[in-house]
Design a protein around this motif. Sequence first.
Motif, PDB file in Angstrom:
ATOM      1  N   ALA A   1     -34.833   7.319 -75.541  1.00 51.75           N
ATOM      2  CA  ALA A   1     -34.147   6.551 -74.497  1.00 51.75           C
ATOM      3  C   ALA A   1     -34.092   7.369 -73.208  1.00 51.75           C
ATOM      4  O   ALA A   1     -34.036   6.819 -72.112  1.00 51.75           O
ATOM      5  N   GLU A   2     -34.112   8.694 -73.328  1.00 50.99           N
ATOM      6  CA  GLU A   2     -34.055   9.564 -72.152  1.00 50.99           C
ATOM      7  C   GLU A   2     -35.420   9.716 -71.481  1.00 50.99           C
ATOM      8  O   GLU A   2     -35.505   9.870 -70.275  1.00 50.99           O
ATOM      9  N   ARG A   3     -36.480   9.697 -72.281  1.00 55.62           N
ATOM     10  CA  ARG A   3     -37.843   9.843 -71.750  1.00 55.62           C
ATOM     11  C   ARG A   3     -38.597   8.569 -72.080  1.00 55.62           C
ATOM     12  O   ARG A   3     -39.136   8.426 -73.170  1.00 55.62           O
ATOM     13  N   LEU A   4     -38.647   7.657 -71.139  1.00 55.29           N
ATOM     14  CA  LEU A   4     -39.260   6.355 -71.386  1.00 55.29           C
ATOM     15  C   LEU A   4     -40.749   6.459 -71.701  1.00 55.29           C
ATOM     16  O   LEU A   4     -41.309   5.578 -72.339  1.00 55.29           O
ATOM     17  N   SER A   5     -41.384   7.541 -71.257  1.00 54.43           N
ATOM     18  CA  SER A   5     -42.805   7.704 -71.540  1.00 54.43           C
ATOM     19  C   SER A   5     -43.053   8.230 -72.953  1.00 54.43           C
ATOM     20  O   SER A   5     -44.199   8.312 -73.377  1.00 54.43           O
ATOM     21  N   GLN A   6     -41.989   8.580 -73.666  1.00 58.25           N
ATOM     22  CA  GLN A   6     -42.168   9.091 -75.026  1.00 58.25           C
ATOM     23  C   GLN A   6     -42.412   7.937 -75.976  1.00 58.25           C
ATOM     24  O   GLN A   6     -41.579   7.065 -76.160  1.00 58.25           O
ATOM     25  N   HIS A   7     -43.574   7.946 -76.568  1.00 56.61           N
ATOM     26  CA  HIS A   7     -44.040   6.904 -77.467  1.00 56.61           C
ATOM     27  C   HIS A   7     -44.797   7.618 -78.591  1.00 56.61           C
ATOM     28  O   HIS A   7     -45.369   8.686 -78.364  1.00 56.61           O
ATOM     29  N   PRO A   8     -44.823   7.073 -79.797  1.00 51.29           N
ATOM     30  CA  PRO A   8     -45.521   7.766 -80.884  1.00 51.29           C
ATOM     31  C   PRO A   8     -46.962   8.165 -80.552  1.00 51.29           C
ATOM     32  O   PRO A   8     -47.422   9.225 -80.968  1.00 51.29           O
ATOM     33  N   VAL A   9     -47.678   7.338 -79.798  1.00 58.72           N
ATOM     34  CA  VAL A   9     -49.052   7.689 -79.424  1.00 58.72           C
ATOM     35  C   VAL A   9     -49.052   8.981 -78.616  1.00 58.72           C
ATOM     36  O   VAL A   9     -49.819   9.910 -78.897  1.00 58.72           O
ATOM     37  N   ASN A  10     -48.193   9.047 -77.596  1.00 56.68           N
ATOM     38  CA  ASN A  10     -48.121  10.243 -76.762  1.00 56.68           C
ATOM     39  C   ASN A  10     -47.683  11.455 -77.572  1.00 56.68           C
ATOM     40  O   ASN A  10     -48.185  12.561 -77.354  1.00 56.68           O
ATOM     41  N   VAL A  11     -46.740  11.248 -78.484  1.00 55.40           N
ATOM     42  CA  VAL A  11     -46.257  12.358 -79.309  1.00 55.40           C
ATOM     43  C   VAL A  11     -47.407  12.916 -80.139  1.00 55.40           C
ATOM     44  O   VAL A  11     -47.597  14.133 -80.210  1.00 55.40           O
ATOM     45  N   VAL A  12     -48.201  12.059 -80.756  1.00 52.54           N
ATOM     46  CA  VAL A  12     -49.327  12.506 -81.576  1.00 52.54           C
ATOM     47  C   VAL A  12     -50.365  13.216 -80.715  1.00 52.54           C
ATOM     48  O   VAL A  12     -50.813  14.325 -81.038  1.00 52.54           O
TER      49      VAL A  12
ATOM     50  N   GLY B   1     -39.015   3.048 -90.997  1.00 49.74           N
ATOM     51  CA  GLY B   1     -39.781   4.218 -90.592  1.00 49.74           C
ATOM     52  C   GLY B   1     -41.266   3.981 -90.455  1.00 49.74           C
ATOM     53  O   GLY B   1     -41.999   4.870 -90.047  1.00 49.74           O
ATOM     54  N   ALA B   2     -41.742   2.784 -90.789  1.00 46.71           N
ATOM     55  CA  ALA B   2     -43.179   2.500 -90.784  1.00 46.71           C
ATOM     56  C   ALA B   2     -43.646   2.150 -89.379  1.00 46.71           C
ATOM     57  O   ALA B   2     -43.640   1.008 -88.982  1.00 46.71           O
ATOM     58  N   MET B   3     -44.041   3.159 -88.612  1.00 47.17           N
ATOM     59  CA  MET B   3     -44.466   2.904 -87.238  1.00 47.17           C
ATOM     60  C   MET B   3     -45.838   3.457 -86.928  1.00 47.17           C
ATOM     61  O   MET B   3     -46.499   3.009 -86.012  1.00 47.17           O
ATOM     62  N   LEU B   4     -46.298   4.447 -87.682  1.00 47.71           N
ATOM     63  CA  LEU B   4     -47.522   5.141 -87.306  1.00 47.71           C
ATOM     64  C   LEU B   4     -48.764   4.273 -87.392  1.00 47.71           C
ATOM     65  O   LEU B   4     -49.647   4.393 -86.551  1.00 47.71           O
ATOM     66  N   GLY B   5     -48.852   3.428 -88.400  1.00 44.71           N
ATOM     67  CA  GLY B   5     -50.020   2.574 -88.512  1.00 44.71           C
ATOM     68  C   GLY B   5     -50.213   1.702 -87.295  1.00 44.71           C
ATOM     69  O   GLY B   5     -51.338   1.373 -86.920  1.00 44.71           O
ATOM     70  N   LYS B   6     -49.132   1.345 -86.658  1.00 43.34           N
ATOM     71  CA  LYS B   6     -49.203   0.494 -85.468  1.00 43.34           C
ATOM     72  C   LYS B   6     -49.790   1.230 -84.273  1.00 43.34           C
ATOM     73  O   LYS B   6     -50.255   0.610 -83.329  1.00 43.34           O
ATOM     74  N   VAL B   7     -49.782   2.561 -84.303  1.00 44.03           N
ATOM     75  CA  VAL B   7     -50.302   3.325 -83.170  1.00 44.03           C
ATOM     76  C   VAL B   7     -51.674   3.923 -83.466  1.00 44.03           C
ATOM     77  O   VAL B   7     -52.290   4.514 -82.592  1.00 44.03           O
ATOM     78  N   ALA B   8     -52.164   3.739 -84.698  1.00 42.66           N
ATOM     79  CA  ALA B   8     -53.434   4.354 -85.093  1.00 42.66           C
ATOM     80  C   ALA B   8     -54.576   3.955 -84.159  1.00 42.66           C
ATOM     81  O   ALA B   8     -55.389   4.800 -83.768  1.00 42.66           O
ATOM     82  N   GLN B   9     -54.661   2.676 -83.793  1.00 41.31           N
ATOM     83  CA  GLN B   9     -55.757   2.229 -82.927  1.00 41.31           C
ATOM     84  C   GLN B   9     -55.723   2.932 -81.573  1.00 41.31           C
ATOM     85  O   GLN B   9     -56.765   3.315 -81.043  1.00 41.31           O
TER      86      GLN B   9
END
Length: 150
Positions: free
Chosen positions: A94-105, A129-137
């Motif tokens: 919530a503090e860093r709006l650019s933080q997204h699982p894709v960017n984290v990976v 907790g199932a979020m990573l598959g959605k960012v795989a592409q």
Amino acid sequence: MAVEIDTVLVPVDDTEEAERAVEYAVAIAQRYGASIHILHIVDDSVARAIQRDEIDADAVAEEHRAFMAAVRELTRDADGDVEATQSSAAGFSAERLSQHPVNVVLDSAEEIGADMIVVPRESTSDAPGAMLGKVAQHVLSYASQPVLSV
């Protein structure tokens, strides 16, 4: 030209698909004499619940330790030990709006000098907790390293 892989990054969440990704990463690391780095991506709802004291942070840490114990057992079962390290990061912030699982990976891959990334495919689970598959592409599209989606 020979392929050189020294470090394999494996982002994980709380899914069976993530566990399978670790198995593939161990096989790749074994084949190339590489190490693996497990990146625990903490779901936003879990992170917020920890901040509100609704979930004990120590309990989440214990889950990560238990997961890593299973990973270490898997790496010992491989023909030749595979070194495994770990870290954790929030998938969203919530503090860093650019933080997204894709960017984290992708940022983590650069920080640790990963030569390859193994990501789980989209989960059929609706678990929180199932979020990573959605960012795989997106990881497949934007990573500068080779990516295996399993």
